[in-house]
Design an enzyme around this catalytic site. Sequence first.
Site, PDB file in Angstrom:
ATOM      1  N   GLU A  79       0.783  -1.444   0.273  1.00 16.21           N
ATOM      2  CA  GLU A  79       0.308   0.044   0.049  1.00 16.21           C
ATOM      3  C   GLU A  79       0.762   1.468  -0.334  1.00 16.21           C
ATOM      4  OE1 GLU A  79      -3.936  -2.392   0.712  1.00 16.21           O
ATOM      5  OE2 GLU A  79      -3.065  -0.355  -0.186  1.00 16.21           O
TER       6      GLU A  79
ATOM      7  N   CYS B  51      -2.536   8.548   3.721  1.00 16.85           N
ATOM      8  CA  CYS B  51      -1.767   8.159   2.438  1.00 16.85           C
ATOM      9  C   CYS B  51      -3.172   8.292   1.372  1.00 16.85           C
ATOM     10  CB  CYS B  51      -1.690   6.188   2.276  1.00 16.85           C
ATOM     11  SG  CYS B  51      -2.970   6.157   2.632  1.00 16.85           S
TER      12      CYS B  51
END
Length: 492
Positions: A233, A267
């Site tokens: 990720e 993120c």
Amino acid sequence: MAPEHLVVRRPFDDTVYGVLPATPPDAIAPAVARARVAQRAWARVPVTRRAAVFRELARLILAHRDRILDTIQEETGKARISALEEFLDAARAVRVFASQAPGLLRPSRRAGAIPLLTRTREYHRPVGVVGIINPWNYPFNLPASDAAQALLAGNAVVLKPDSQTPFTARLLAELFALAGLPENLFQVLPGSGSVLGPALVAEVDYVMFTGSTATGRRLAAACAERLIGFSGELGGKNPLLVLADANLRAAAAGTVRAAFANTGQVCVGIERAYVVGEVYDRFVEELLAQVASLRLGAGLDWNVDVGSLASAGQLAAVSRHVEDAVAKGAFMLAGGRPRPDLGPFFYEPTVLSGVTEEMALCREETFGPVLSLYRVASEDEAVERANDSRYGLNASVWSAGRGEAVAARLRVGTVNVNEGYAAAWGSHAASMGGMGESGMGRRHGSHGLLKYTEPQTVAVQRLHPIAPPRGVGNKGYADVMTRAIGLLNRWG
Ligand code: NAP
């Protein structure tokens, strides 16, 4: 030589929060060996009993709220309201995963090779020992939820937390133990990533990484060399689209949350906003009014909206992007300054327009409280520009009626309609992750859990083998089987 200790400093005032021993690289193999022994026993525990540990963990997380929030804040410098976000996320995620796991791991009956004679089932076997490597920005919910899915699937976990946030990881390990997780199934190995990374990748059976695209790429290559699984990720430059039919007040409030929560170090946070021309001026006016009301500050109380950046490195990276953009002609609409009066790494929530291709801010991930605004002519242009990125993590669409139609055209792993990022992220039963250079693999949901398993097909042959019956020659067998397969193919 690897440092023997990790010194963790408080971003709020750059004082020492704590010191703990760094894991020497030669301690990784024995830790993984201990994990393997524990994992073999754990894999035999029925999944419903494994799930009970995570239901208890969810309860314990909620019961330890203040200690968890304090530790996260001390190590990261984030505002309490941002620490709350990851605390709530962890408590809900592990509970959802505990409910989902028994169903997802149930063996599935499949059509056998020969109807009635072959009974076939597909099982999900644990991969073994999962190595999890985490960044500093969400030090509690990311390892809690990733480890929960790996452990529910019957694996052991070794976690290498970020060097800035090992105490949060240790607190999580304490809660796992209190919840009844057997020893050695969740081990925390603090230390430098570049020192411990190679030893970890050499020993484990799967790597779950969250962090920068650059590190993710290196780790993916190392995992490929060993032919072990990898899920990454990674970074993002996430777009937000405001369409003509959007509720502008709600869109502005959602944009503020998505761009400045966790001091922009999210993120899935928003760094670029495309606003259609007919509502641009009204949206910007609303947005700037809301940005002006944000309260910045240090401390463990609730009266702050935006906390500190996490480190001197973060402050330097954010300042560099903003200064470069302004030097090349961008317009500063809000913020744009460090705030040393509040703490050494504070930076104001910043809004810019007039950002062009030659500015680093345009395409590179800033990972700070900086939002670029772009006026676009139409929904089509908004979609085209949103997709014009090497990343593909998250997008946010604000519209009364066009959100889902636009989502289908966006090349990203999650789309939030009339929310910034929390709706998709918090839908723990659904997958979360990135396209393009934002990553590979998914966390959350069925993809998040089953990636920690190896599918195994078990086919039991009964009554007759798959071979010519006694007394039937090869030619006779060929004719019978050709007709039989022809019949089977008629059914599907
Ligand atoms: P980073 O430098 O890649 O570090 C992340 C982790 O990797 C840290 O634990 C670090 O250890 C470790 N590491 C560094 N080099 C390594 C190596 N060679 N081998 C193994 N591990 C290594 O990332 P960051 O810049 O701190 O974190 C911010 C990035 O994470 C941003 O790009 C952000 O978008 C991304 N992120 C993505 C998600 C998502 O879900 N997509 C979520 C959060 C953050 P040390 O502690 O020793 O540095």
